[in-house]
Motif scaffolding. Structure first.
Motif, mmCIF file in Angstrom:
data_model
loop_
_atom_site.group_PDB
_atom_site.id
_atom_site.type_symbol
_atom_site.label_atom_id
_atom_site.label_comp_id
_atom_site.label_asym_id
_atom_site.label_seq_id
_atom_site.Cartn_x
_atom_site.Cartn_y
_atom_site.Cartn_z
ATOM 1 N N GLY A 1 -18.002 -41.593 -47.944
ATOM 2 C CA GLY A 1 -18.958 -41.040 -47.008
ATOM 3 C C GLY A 1 -18.741 -41.407 -45.559
ATOM 4 O O GLY A 1 -19.468 -40.917 -44.689
ATOM 5 N N LEU A 2 -17.744 -42.250 -45.249
ATOM 6 C CA LEU A 2 -17.582 -42.743 -43.871
ATOM 7 C C LEU A 2 -16.405 -42.126 -43.121
ATOM 8 O O LEU A 2 -16.235 -42.379 -41.923
ATOM 9 C CB LEU A 2 -17.424 -44.270 -43.885
ATOM 10 N N SER A 3 -15.588 -41.327 -43.769
ATOM 11 C CA SER A 3 -14.413 -40.791 -43.085
ATOM 12 C C SER A 3 -14.805 -39.749 -42.042
ATOM 13 O O SER A 3 -15.641 -38.871 -42.302
ATOM 14 C CB SER A 3 -13.449 -40.149 -44.075
ATOM 15 N N PRO A 4 -14.202 -39.806 -40.844
ATOM 16 C CA PRO A 4 -14.344 -38.681 -39.902
ATOM 17 C C PRO A 4 -13.750 -37.410 -40.508
ATOM 18 O O PRO A 4 -12.934 -37.467 -41.438
ATOM 19 C CB PRO A 4 -13.541 -39.135 -38.674
ATOM 20 N N ARG A 5 -14.156 -36.266 -39.973
ATOM 21 C CA ARG A 5 -13.657 -34.987 -40.470
ATOM 22 C C ARG A 5 -12.647 -34.343 -39.529
ATOM 23 O O ARG A 5 -12.129 -33.259 -39.820
ATOM 24 C CB ARG A 5 -14.816 -34.028 -40.706
ATOM 25 N N GLU A 6 -12.373 -34.994 -38.407
ATOM 26 C CA GLU A 6 -11.390 -34.500 -37.443
ATOM 27 C C GLU A 6 -10.564 -35.677 -36.946
ATOM 28 O O GLU A 6 -11.085 -36.786 -36.786
ATOM 29 C CB GLU A 6 -12.069 -33.815 -36.256
ATOM 30 N N PHE A 7 -9.268 -35.429 -36.691
ATOM 31 C CA PHE A 7 -8.381 -36.474 -36.204
ATOM 32 C C PHE A 7 -7.388 -35.892 -35.195
ATOM 33 O O PHE A 7 -6.893 -34.774 -35.375
ATOM 34 C CB PHE A 7 -7.582 -37.106 -37.353
ATOM 35 N N TYR A 8 -7.093 -36.679 -34.174
ATOM 36 C CA TYR A 8 -5.951 -36.389 -33.307
ATOM 37 C C TYR A 8 -4.726 -37.001 -33.956
ATOM 38 O O TYR A 8 -4.677 -38.204 -34.214
ATOM 39 C CB TYR A 8 -6.174 -36.975 -31.911
ATOM 40 N N ALA A 9 -3.727 -36.164 -34.262
ATOM 41 C CA ALA A 9 -2.589 -36.621 -35.067
ATOM 42 C C ALA A 9 -1.335 -36.905 -34.260
ATOM 43 O O ALA A 9 -0.325 -37.320 -34.834
ATOM 44 C CB ALA A 9 -2.273 -35.574 -36.141
ATOM 45 N N GLY A 10 -1.356 -36.700 -32.935
ATOM 46 C CA GLY A 10 -0.186 -37.030 -32.125
ATOM 47 C C GLY A 10 0.373 -35.831 -31.390
ATOM 48 O O GLY A 10 -0.047 -34.686 -31.580
ATOM 49 N N THR A 11 1.370 -36.098 -30.543
ATOM 50 C CA THR A 11 1.997 -35.073 -29.705
ATOM 51 C C THR A 11 3.503 -35.272 -29.706
ATOM 52 O O THR A 11 3.991 -36.413 -29.617
ATOM 53 C CB THR A 11 1.470 -35.155 -28.260
ATOM 54 N N ALA B 1 1.953 -41.322 -30.831
ATOM 55 C CA ALA B 1 1.211 -41.545 -32.074
ATOM 56 C C ALA B 1 -0.191 -40.951 -31.994
ATOM 57 O O ALA B 1 -0.786 -40.803 -30.923
ATOM 58 C CB ALA B 1 1.124 -43.038 -32.365
ATOM 59 N N GLY B 2 -0.721 -40.621 -33.169
ATOM 60 C CA GLY B 2 -2.097 -40.166 -33.268
ATOM 61 C C GLY B 2 -3.051 -41.341 -33.359
ATOM 62 O O GLY B 2 -2.642 -42.518 -33.378
ATOM 63 N N GLU B 3 -4.334 -41.036 -33.420
ATOM 64 C CA GLU B 3 -5.325 -42.098 -33.569
ATOM 65 C C GLU B 3 -5.168 -42.770 -34.934
ATOM 66 O O GLU B 3 -4.637 -42.196 -35.888
ATOM 67 C CB GLU B 3 -6.730 -41.535 -33.414
ATOM 68 N N ARG B 4 -5.651 -44.010 -35.036
ATOM 69 C CA ARG B 4 -5.390 -44.810 -36.231
ATOM 70 C C ARG B 4 -5.848 -44.119 -37.508
ATOM 71 O O ARG B 4 -5.144 -44.114 -38.529
ATOM 72 C CB ARG B 4 -6.063 -46.176 -36.095
ATOM 73 N N GLY B 5 -7.029 -43.518 -37.474
ATOM 74 C CA GLY B 5 -7.556 -42.897 -38.680
ATOM 75 C C GLY B 5 -6.717 -41.752 -39.189
ATOM 76 O O GLY B 5 -6.808 -41.382 -40.366
ATOM 77 N N GLY C 1 -1.080 -38.298 -39.269
ATOM 78 C CA GLY C 1 -0.641 -38.430 -37.887
ATOM 79 C C GLY C 1 0.632 -39.247 -37.738
ATOM 80 O O GLY C 1 1.052 -39.986 -38.634
ATOM 81 N N TYR C 2 1.259 -39.096 -36.568
ATOM 82 C CA TYR C 2 2.409 -39.931 -36.242
ATOM 83 C C TYR C 2 1.936 -41.363 -36.038
ATOM 84 O O TYR C 2 0.939 -41.629 -35.360
ATOM 85 C CB TYR C 2 3.100 -39.421 -34.980
ATOM 86 N N ARG C 3 2.664 -42.306 -36.634
ATOM 87 C CA ARG C 3 2.310 -43.717 -36.578
ATOM 88 C C ARG C 3 2.915 -44.366 -35.331
ATOM 89 O O ARG C 3 3.873 -43.834 -34.756
ATOM 90 C CB ARG C 3 2.836 -44.423 -37.823
ATOM 91 N N PRO C 4 2.409 -45.520 -34.943
ATOM 92 C CA PRO C 4 3.040 -46.243 -33.826
ATOM 93 C C PRO C 4 4.521 -46.517 -34.081
ATOM 94 O O PRO C 4 5.323 -46.531 -33.137
ATOM 95 C CB PRO C 4 2.228 -47.548 -33.747
#
Length: 936
Positions: free
Chosen positions: A460-470, A512-516, A540-543
């Motif tokens: 129940g705590l996951s966001p439903r949108e993420f920035y995954a990187g560029t 990289a995208g946001e951590r989530g 997303g792309y990782r660090p």
């Protein structure tokens, strides 16, 4: 190279009278009845300086004040018109028994232009009339239907490739065709195709970042030309010539929709040409396009609710038809109870909104010395939205039923920004035409994932949108070119000498995208199974994936072209390149054309070429979670410099022993015949062979065996979380053979005009050799993984191996009819696993027919109505439950649940997109306005 850069300084010492003054000349070309004539060639005699008339018959050209203009068109008498001080002209064409094809500039550096049937290599010219005549509203689709050797089709459920159409020439890869704008190298897309589509592992140029409104015409050189233009020109060159007129405002608006009632398309574009006091031109173009998605998916036929985490596969006990019927009834009841829609996928073209503009300008800085500056600049902003695979409610490691009780369909949203600036100066230097320019281009793609979640968050705590990187790619290219046309030198009738240098810097980056979007937060299912990391559909792309890499390239070339005799034209070109990251390359080409008879000639070329590995192929790295047979797998796409790839298996850090990426090398051969028949028909037939060595591919996924002593298990010992790995390698040698045929007929009878075109391409690509590495050679189980049968089929038969285009246009007074039918040849699909050969399929050839009617309803307004794919033709459907599937318990379509060997499609993906897409019929209306203004 340093000597070449000193030449502009020498030019400052040249007396002013050595440079010719130029003036801007504008005019309109009409036929004998006073009807505007588009596509007429206007050329300054004795030079390659020319243009063609626009849709209203208007043109603008900067020439010498003493110039003579050569005005020519198919089916009309050529006219030579001395200016004698005039800057505006009206030309009336008269019918003639002979024709002259359009003058082209691609494929030759000669200062004097030649007709495209008089060149040593085949060149297609896509005119403004063809660009506006049919329903297609982007460059890739226009070329697909107008040029038989070119192929592009929109993909679906393929991540970023949904938004950047892969395109090819002569059946080769997207990165084996070079794109030019106004004769200068165009930068590529930031996207590398890593999914299972045509062009997998390649990086192409996003043609759809160039608005139609900015284009004067498109020239397609169907010939390897690396010796002339450098890397990527193995299959040929596409040169997009931008508008350079000063004749007023041209605007159009298009609306359309598919027969199914989706895919709504709205487009508005405009261009304005402004004269700059007789010393130059400024053309501004803009375009807005909104395209809705289409959906041609089928119903999901797999078990959905009752099998828990078994991901749509039957339990082992369901091995009788009676038991399957019982399970189906249970599943149908649960589906109805939960209000689940079995049509849970979106398979079709993506949503897209595109806005862009281009500037193209030339200006004489100093009329007394003839110094001209030019600038071309473009900006495009495009957003898109495409769906992935539906996450089912029984896929508990990928979902959270407290957020999405019935599962969810995740979306990949892209924001593509593209910018380019070309600036340069041209002048006479020591008798040579000199051209100094700099071109900068950048393409970046941002990924945002919506209607998704990260299943590893607490319930129940996951966001439903993420920035995954560029991801981003940029390129800066500096050129200095010289050319001169000599006559009566060394006993030769003519000799054109061209030479120059190029310095290029490429840069590629991943943010990289946001951590989530990529991390794992530790939740397990009730059964203790680990949940998937990152945003579903596109982690997303990782660090650790972040990078910023650059390289440089220095090149020099020499190009000679001569009419050795009145019948024999010979051209020789050579080019040397040095790349900062992998070394040197030298390529050359020899071409000739010989007139057997007055109207018949033979031509041919032989040469070698190359393609440098892109920075994306050299450095792209990514870790993602993919589900294989319902089991989450961490898949690592690793760059070529990683020890996993480069080390030998005997090293302390074991690896596959694959060498560093190097350039692809090609050898091109062609021979052809050109001629005129009955004075009004032109015919060209060109056969070719292209051998490519060390072709770069993205390997298949090497998977752990689960045994500690397994080869892949030992190689991945330092990556305990990784289950599979893939990478780029110079893995194959290929041979492509084919033939191009083009026949044009133009007739004019009274007030009627008739044009007929037959154009065809037939080609075949074969993989001649697979180049393995020591570790792979020593383990037969890995050899098929390096380049499996699915990848082989994708290269050899994944696109149409033939295409035939039959076009007719008929005009009478203000009315015009355009009919075009295109035959897209068969394509094939093969599964990677030989034991799954029962799902292999060949898709038969199809004819797609387009019809457009137009009328010039007012002096400056033309209305078009028409249909693309008027007979609503679709590709063959994918077979479901093939009868020779050993795990298919029933051929009853009502019981067509997938077996454990085929649990991906499950009836949801109905068509193969690689022939001509699967949108079906599309009807449209278009209004074109042509509003003249002052020419100066």
């Amino acid at each position: 190279m340093k000597k070449l850069l000193l030449v502009p300084l020498v030019a400052l010492l040249v007396p002013a009278h050595a440079w010719a003054q130029t003036v801007s000349v504008s005019g309109r070309v009409l036929d004998s009845k006073g009807i505007a004539q588009p596509g007429v060639t206007v050329l300054e005699r004795g030079t390659s300086n020319g243009t063609s008339t626009d849709a209203s018959g208007r043109f603008t050209l900067s020439v010498s004040p003493t110039a003579t203009l050569v005005v020519s068109a198919i089916g009309a008498a050529t006219q030579q018109i001395p200016l004698n001080g005039r800057t505006t002209l009206e030309v009336r064409m008269q019918d003639a028994a002979t024709d002259l094809n359009e003058v082209v500039v691609t494929g030759s550096r000669a200062t004097e232009g030649r007709s495209n049937i008089l060149t040593t290599s085949p060149v297609d010219v896509i005119s403004p009339r063809e660009i506006k005549a049919f329903a297609q509203v982007d460059v890739a689709q226009i070329l697909t239907y107008a040029a038989p050797s070119f192929q592009s089709s929109r993909q679906a459920v393929s991540d970023g490739t949904d938004h950047v159409d892969p395109a090819s020439l002569r059946g080769l890869g997207p990165d084996q065709v070079l794109v030019l704008v106004n004769g200068k190298r165009r930068h590529s897309s930031a996207l590398v195709n890593i999914n299972g589509t045509v062009g997998r592992g390649s990086v192409g140029t996003d043609l759809n970042t160039i608005p139609n409104a900015s284009i004067k015409r498109i020239e397609v050189l169907r010939e390897g030309a690396a010796a002339q233009y450098g890397s990527d020109a193995i299959a040929g060159v596409i040169n997009i010539q931008l508008k350079d007129d000063t004749t007023g405002v041209q605007a159009s608006s298009t609306v359309g929709q598919t027969y199914e009632g989706d895919g709504d398309t709205y487009q508005a574009d405009a261009s304005v040409g402004i004269g700059l006091g007789g010393r130059g031109f400024l053309n501004l173009s803009g375009q807005f396009q909104n395209r809705a998605y289409t959906n041609r998916s089928g119903d999901d036929t797999a078990p959905l609710m009752y099998l828990g985490s078994n991901s749509g596969n039957y339990p082992a006990a369901a091995n009788t038809e009676q038991r399957r019927r019982e399970l189906k009834a249970q599943d149908d009841a649960l589906v109805a109870q939960n209000g689940f829609d079995r049509r849970n996928m979106r398979v079709g073209q993506s949503e897209s909104r595109n806005i862009g503009g281009f500037l193209n300008s030339g200006f004489t800085l100093a009329p007394s010395i003839g110094l001209e500056a030019y600038v071309t600049a473009g900006v495009t902003h495009r957003t898109g939205k495409a769906a992935g695979f539906y996450r089912l409610p029984n896929q508990l490691t990928q979902s959270d039923l407290t957020i999405y009780p019935n599962g969810f369909l995740p979306f990949i949203n892209t924001t593509i920004n593209d910018q380019s600036v070309l600036a340069g100066v041209r002048a006479k230097v020591l008798g040579f035409e000199a051209d100094l320019s700099n071109t900068f281009g950048r393409n970046d793609i941002r990924f945002d994932i919506t209607n998704t979640l990260n299943a590893s968050y607490p319930l129940g705590l996951s966001p439903r949108e993420f920035y995954a990187g560029t991801i981003a790619f940029q390129q800066n290219t500096s050129n200095l070119n010289f050319s001169r046309h000599f006559t009566d030198i060394l006993g030769l009738a003519t000799l054109n000498v061209a030479f120059g240098g190029e310095y290029r810097r490429d840069n590629y980056s991943i943010a990289a995208g946001e951590r989530g979007s990529w991390d794992n937060f530790g939740r397990t299912t009730a059964a203790g199974a680990p949940t998937a990391s990152g945003a579903q559909v596109f982690p997303g792309y990782r660090p650790t994936d972040e990078l910023n890499r650059s390289r440089t390239n220095t090149a020099g070339y020499l190009d000679l072209e001569s009419d050795l005799t009145e019948k024999l034209l010979v051209r020789a070109a050579g080019r040397a390149e040095r790349y900062g990251d992998f070394g040197n390359n030298v390529s050359g080409q020899l071409a000739a054309r010989y007139s057997i008879l007055e109207d018949v000639a033979v031509r041919g070329t032989i040469g070698n070429g190359f393609r440098a590995p892109s920075l994306q192929q050299r450095y792209f790295t990514n870790t993602s979670t993919q589900f294989v047979s319902g089991v989450p797998q961490q898949v690592l796409t690793v760059n070529n410099d990683n020890p996993i790839v480069r080390n030998q298996f005997t090293d302390a850090v074991k690896g596959f022993g694959v060498p560093s990426l190097k350039q692809e090398k090609s050898t091109n051969y062609s021979v052809g015949v050109t001629g005129r028949v009955l004075k009004t028909m032109t015919v060209t037939v060109d056969a070719y062979q292209i051998d490519i060595r060390d072709r770069i591919v993205l390997t298949s996924q090497f998977a752990r065996s689960g045994v500690a002593t397994g080869t892949v298990d030992q190689i991945l010992a330092s990556y305990p979380e990784i289950g599979r790995v893939q990478f780029f390698a110079n893995a194959i040698d290929t041979r492509t053979r084919g033939i191009d045929i083009v026949v044009n007929e133009r007739l004019s009878v009274g007030e009627s005009r008739l044009g007929l075109t037959v154009a065809a391409n037939f080609n075949e690509t074969k993989v001649r050799q697979i180049n393995t590495a020591p570790t792979i050679e020593n383990d037969p189980s890995l050899q098929n993984t390096l380049f499996d049968r699915q990848q082989r089929a994708r290269i050899e038969a994944g696109q149409p191996r033939s295409k035939i285009n039959l076009t007719a246009n008929y005009g009478y007074r203000i009315f015009n009819v355009e009919v075009r039918t295109v035959r897209f040849g068969q394509v094939q699909y093969k599964d990677a696993d030989p034991t799954r050969s029962f799902i292999d399929q060949t898709f038969s050839a199809k004819w797609v027919t387009d019809l457009t009617l137009s009328a010039q309803v007012a002096k400056f307004a033309t209305v078009f109505v028409g249909v693309n794919n008027i007979f609503d033709v679709y590709p063959d459907r994918f077979r479901t439950n093939p009868r020779n599937n050993p795990n298919n318990f029933s051929v009853d379509p009502n019981l067509s649940f997938s077996s454990s060997l085929d649990n991906t499609n499950r009836g949801r993906i109905v068509y193969n997109p690689n022939q001509f897409g699967y949108n079906g019929g599309f009807y449209f209306a278009r209004l074109v306005l042509d509003l003249p203004t002052s020419s100066n």
